[in-house]
Design an enzyme around this catalytic site. Sequence first.
Site, PDB file in Angstrom:
ATOM      1  N   LYS A  77       0.842  -1.195   0.000  1.00 33.70           N
ATOM      2  CA  LYS A  77       0.000   0.000   0.000  1.00 33.70           C
ATOM      3  C   LYS A  77       0.872   1.238   0.000  1.00 33.70           C
ATOM      4  O   LYS A  77       1.865   1.300   0.725  1.00 33.70           O
ATOM      5  CB  LYS A  77      -0.868  -0.027   1.285  1.00 33.70           C
ATOM      6  CG  LYS A  77      -1.667   1.206   1.567  1.00 33.70           C
ATOM      7  CD  LYS A  77      -3.154   0.903   1.469  1.00 33.70           C
ATOM      8  CE  LYS A  77      -4.017   2.146   1.362  1.00 33.70           C
ATOM      9  NZ  LYS A  77      -3.877   2.853   0.093  1.00 33.70           N
ATOM     10  N   LYS A 101       5.776   2.295   8.185  1.00 30.87           N
ATOM     11  CA  LYS A 101       4.565   2.918   8.748  1.00 30.87           C
ATOM     12  C   LYS A 101       3.483   1.863   8.993  1.00 30.87           C
ATOM     13  O   LYS A 101       2.838   1.857  10.033  1.00 30.87           O
ATOM     14  CB  LYS A 101       4.011   3.998   7.800  1.00 30.87           C
ATOM     15  CG  LYS A 101       4.847   5.249   7.751  1.00 30.87           C
ATOM     16  CD  LYS A 101       4.151   6.340   6.933  1.00 30.87           C
ATOM     17  CE  LYS A 101       5.092   7.492   6.668  1.00 30.87           C
ATOM     18  NZ  LYS A 101       4.442   8.653   6.063  1.00 30.87           N
ATOM     19  N   LYS A 113       4.842   2.079  -3.382  1.00 29.51           N
ATOM     20  CA  LYS A 113       4.879   3.494  -3.773  1.00 29.51           C
ATOM     21  C   LYS A 113       4.934   3.571  -5.287  1.00 29.51           C
ATOM     22  O   LYS A 113       5.504   2.684  -5.938  1.00 29.51           O
ATOM     23  CB  LYS A 113       6.119   4.182  -3.197  1.00 29.51           C
ATOM     24  CG  LYS A 113       5.977   5.679  -3.095  1.00 29.51           C
ATOM     25  CD  LYS A 113       5.142   6.038  -1.891  1.00 29.51           C
ATOM     26  CE  LYS A 113       4.895   7.504  -1.732  1.00 29.51           C
ATOM     27  NZ  LYS A 113       4.234   7.790  -0.434  1.00 29.51           N
ATOM     28  N   THR A 197      -3.495  13.100   8.431  1.00 26.46           N
ATOM     29  CA  THR A 197      -2.087  13.230   8.802  1.00 26.46           C
ATOM     30  C   THR A 197      -1.948  14.153  10.009  1.00 26.46           C
ATOM     31  O   THR A 197      -1.273  13.817  10.990  1.00 26.46           O
ATOM     32  CB  THR A 197      -1.267  13.752   7.609  1.00 26.46           C
ATOM     33  OG1 THR A 197      -1.402  12.799   6.559  1.00 26.46           O
ATOM     34  CG2 THR A 197       0.202  13.902   7.955  1.00 26.46           C
ATOM     35  N   ASN A 228      -1.110  21.377   3.824  1.00 24.03           N
ATOM     36  CA  ASN A 228      -2.119  20.424   4.309  1.00 24.03           C
ATOM     37  C   ASN A 228      -1.819  19.986   5.738  1.00 24.03           C
ATOM     38  O   ASN A 228      -2.638  20.137   6.645  1.00 24.03           O
ATOM     39  CB  ASN A 228      -2.182  19.223   3.354  1.00 24.03           C
ATOM     40  CG  ASN A 228      -3.115  18.136   3.879  1.00 24.03           C
ATOM     41  OD1 ASN A 228      -2.766  17.407   4.800  1.00 24.03           O
ATOM     42  ND2 ASN A 228      -4.292  18.053   3.319  1.00 24.03           N
ATOM     43  N   SER A 355      -6.391   5.614   5.267  1.00 21.85           N
ATOM     44  CA  SER A 355      -6.497   4.929   3.968  1.00 21.85           C
ATOM     45  C   SER A 355      -6.884   3.466   4.183  1.00 21.85           C
ATOM     46  O   SER A 355      -7.690   2.905   3.441  1.00 21.85           O
ATOM     47  CB  SER A 355      -5.148   4.961   3.238  1.00 21.85           C
ATOM     48  OG  SER A 355      -5.092   6.062   2.379  1.00 21.85           O
TER      49      SER A 355
HETATM   50  P1  NAD Z   1       1.925  21.135   1.260  1.00 20.26           P
HETATM   51  O1  NAD Z   1       2.545  21.281  -0.070  1.00 20.26           O
HETATM   52  O2  NAD Z   1       0.453  21.202   1.422  1.00 20.26           O
HETATM   53  O3  NAD Z   1       2.556  22.291   2.205  1.00 20.26           O
HETATM   54  C1  NAD Z   1       3.927  22.477   2.318  1.00 20.26           C
HETATM   55  C2  NAD Z   1       4.183  23.730   3.163  1.00 20.26           C
HETATM   56  O4  NAD Z   1       5.611  23.835   3.289  1.00 20.26           O
HETATM   57  C3  NAD Z   1       3.689  25.013   2.515  1.00 20.26           C
HETATM   58  O5  NAD Z   1       3.266  25.923   3.499  1.00 20.26           O
HETATM   59  C4  NAD Z   1       4.970  25.538   1.814  1.00 20.26           C
HETATM   60  O6  NAD Z   1       4.961  26.959   1.662  1.00 20.26           O
HETATM   61  C5  NAD Z   1       6.003  25.116   2.829  1.00 20.26           C
HETATM   62  N1  NAD Z   1       7.346  25.048   2.245  1.00 20.26           N
HETATM   63  C6  NAD Z   1       7.689  24.649   0.991  1.00 20.26           C
HETATM   64  N2  NAD Z   1       9.010  24.788   0.809  1.00 20.26           N
HETATM   65  C7  NAD Z   1       9.505  25.279   1.971  1.00 20.26           C
HETATM   66  C8  NAD Z   1      10.781  25.648   2.414  1.00 20.26           C
HETATM   67  N3  NAD Z   1      11.844  25.549   1.596  1.00 20.26           N
HETATM   68  N4  NAD Z   1      10.920  26.093   3.686  1.00 20.26           N
HETATM   69  C9  NAD Z   1       9.865  26.195   4.509  1.00 20.26           C
HETATM   70  N5  NAD Z   1       8.606  25.885   4.139  1.00 20.26           N
HETATM   71  C10 NAD Z   1       8.437  25.434   2.891  1.00 20.26           C
HETATM   72  O7  NAD Z   1       2.511  19.788   1.858  1.00 20.26           O
HETATM   73  P2  NAD Z   1       1.899  18.855   2.999  1.00 20.26           P
HETATM   74  O8  NAD Z   1       0.969  17.878   2.390  1.00 20.26           O
HETATM   75  O9  NAD Z   1       1.454  19.717   4.127  1.00 20.26           O
HETATM   76  O10 NAD Z   1       3.199  18.022   3.399  1.00 20.26           O
HETATM   77  C11 NAD Z   1       4.205  18.587   4.248  1.00 20.26           C
HETATM   78  C12 NAD Z   1       5.166  17.495   4.660  1.00 20.26           C
HETATM   79  O11 NAD Z   1       4.450  16.462   5.327  1.00 20.26           O
HETATM   80  C13 NAD Z   1       5.911  16.802   3.507  1.00 20.26           C
HETATM   81  O12 NAD Z   1       7.182  16.421   3.936  1.00 20.26           O
HETATM   82  C14 NAD Z   1       5.069  15.572   3.252  1.00 20.26           C
HETATM   83  O13 NAD Z   1       5.811  14.557   2.618  1.00 20.26           O
HETATM   84  C15 NAD Z   1       4.692  15.213   4.667  1.00 20.26           C
HETATM   85  N6  NAD Z   1       3.505  14.381   4.719  1.00 20.26           N
HETATM   86  C16 NAD Z   1       2.306  14.846   4.325  1.00 20.26           C
HETATM   87  C17 NAD Z   1       1.205  14.015   4.363  1.00 20.26           C
HETATM   88  C18 NAD Z   1      -0.156  14.517   3.958  1.00 20.26           C
HETATM   89  O14 NAD Z   1      -1.110  13.723   4.044  1.00 20.26           O
HETATM   90  N7  NAD Z   1      -0.315  15.757   3.550  1.00 20.26           N
HETATM   91  C19 NAD Z   1       1.333  12.684   4.792  1.00 20.26           C
HETATM   92  C20 NAD Z   1       2.590  12.220   5.208  1.00 20.26           C
HETATM   93  C21 NAD Z   1       3.683  13.088   5.159  1.00 20.26           C
END
Ligand code: NAD
Length: 421
Positions: A77, A101, A113, A197, A228, A355
């Site tokens: 998954k 995870k 993936k 998340t 997010n 999920s």
């Molecule tokens: P997103 O794209 O919705 O938001 C990313 C945020 O980080 C934005 O506010 C952006 O402006 C900021 N950002 C981007 N580049 C940056 C930088 N150089 N310095 C500081 N801030 C910066 O992404 P997301 O979905 O919120 O995911 C954030 C992290 O969480 C990622 O590492 C992602 O892999 C991890 N993650 C997310 C989820 C999910 O369900 N959304 C699940 C597991 C892991």
Amino acid sequence: MSTTIKEEKETASLLDSTQVVIKEALDKLGYSEEVFELLKEPLRMLTVRIPIKMDDNTTKIFTGYRAQHNDAVGPTKGGIRFHPEVDEEEVKALSMWMSLKCGIVNLPYGGGKGGIICDPRQMSIGELERLSRGYVRAISQIVGPTKDIPAPDVYTNSQIMAWMMDEYSRIREHDSPGFITGKPLVLGGSHGREKATAQGVTICIEEAAKRKGIELKGARIIVQGFGNAGSFLAKFMHDAGAKVIGISDAYGAIYNQDGLDIDYLLDKRDSFGTVTTLFDHTITNQELLEQDCDILVPAAISNQITKENAHLIKAQIVVEAANGPTTLEATKILTERNVLLVPDVLASSGGVTVSYFEWVQNNQGYYWEDEEVQTKLKALLVNSFNQIYEMSETRKVDMRLAAYMVGVRKMAEASIFRGWV
Ligand code: NAD
């Protein structure tokens, strides 16, 4: 899109560092070298080339991947990302993280993936639909509700999941909602998927705060990233009575010791998670990480806490919402300084857990209310947190290694029972 990150690629040596910690975890648990040989890379890695008719009537060939790390426990998954920088090594490493995870939360899955090298921001809706369907046709032999179940990831969303589910159902000639998760509610999606998340991160913060004797009400929290994960989290913390004193985005950070107006910031941020551009007085992301606070949550990009700044972190608790925000050297420094680090493979596992709930609901054809999703999510993650914390205490290892030990154990055991090693 489920995530709109602009930075973009995860760390270059993601696969190497994942292998290092998996090896260490297996050694600590007393598994043989053969088990490491089995688990150090995915069992299957499919590369496909997908010809797509573009809007200007030319044909473009896209390259896509699907990695299946280990299916000894159950079907694999994991998400599918659409990104110009996707490469084979990254997809492999991310499938291994998914295995960890799933092992940590005790889900009946191994990790998978997928990815396609493309830039969805430069493509029309029609092109994206044709690419999504083409990818499913290309990988259809190795995926399915009892083989490998995809989900959204960077730059893919519920609409893309809907097209993919429809294509798979057409190929199989029956409705197959359990083929993919992250679907719209009307097509069998689950309540609570979008905020899952951040919910998972919140549960980890609550548990970590108890261990450190910190009262969440009034605790000072800094969140790096306002997309997010970060924005939902800031809202949950604010609603829980914590004081969110700093947030950031790709352009800078804002900080106020008296607490920020989170509802105002949520209202003003754009769909890329940008809000600091509206303020005159900002500090840098690096300065934000070093501000005085009780709890620090990196929720943006990888490699933010390194050996250069780990000794400057003032938080007592660091909860990794982002993938790989803390390097292995920095993990060591923080642990030596008695900072409680909740590693990414635990802290960001809320998404795959919900999920899994979606897949269960699809399989049974009976759907749960949001409250039921939240209750079940909390029960699983609290249990996982406790197991990892206890492993870290009893085996005297840092929380990351403890999480890998918990995550890899079931997979190793299942592989041995099956007679694979
Ligand atoms: P997103 O794209 O919705 O938001 C990313 C945020 O980080 C934005 O506010 C952006 O402006 C900021 N950002 C981007 N580049 C940056 C930088 N150089 N310095 C500081 N801030 C910066 O992404 P997301 O979905 O919120 O995911 C954030 C992290 O969480 C990622 O590492 C992602 O892999 C991890 N993650 C997310 C989820 C999910 O369900 N959304 C699940 C597991 C892991």
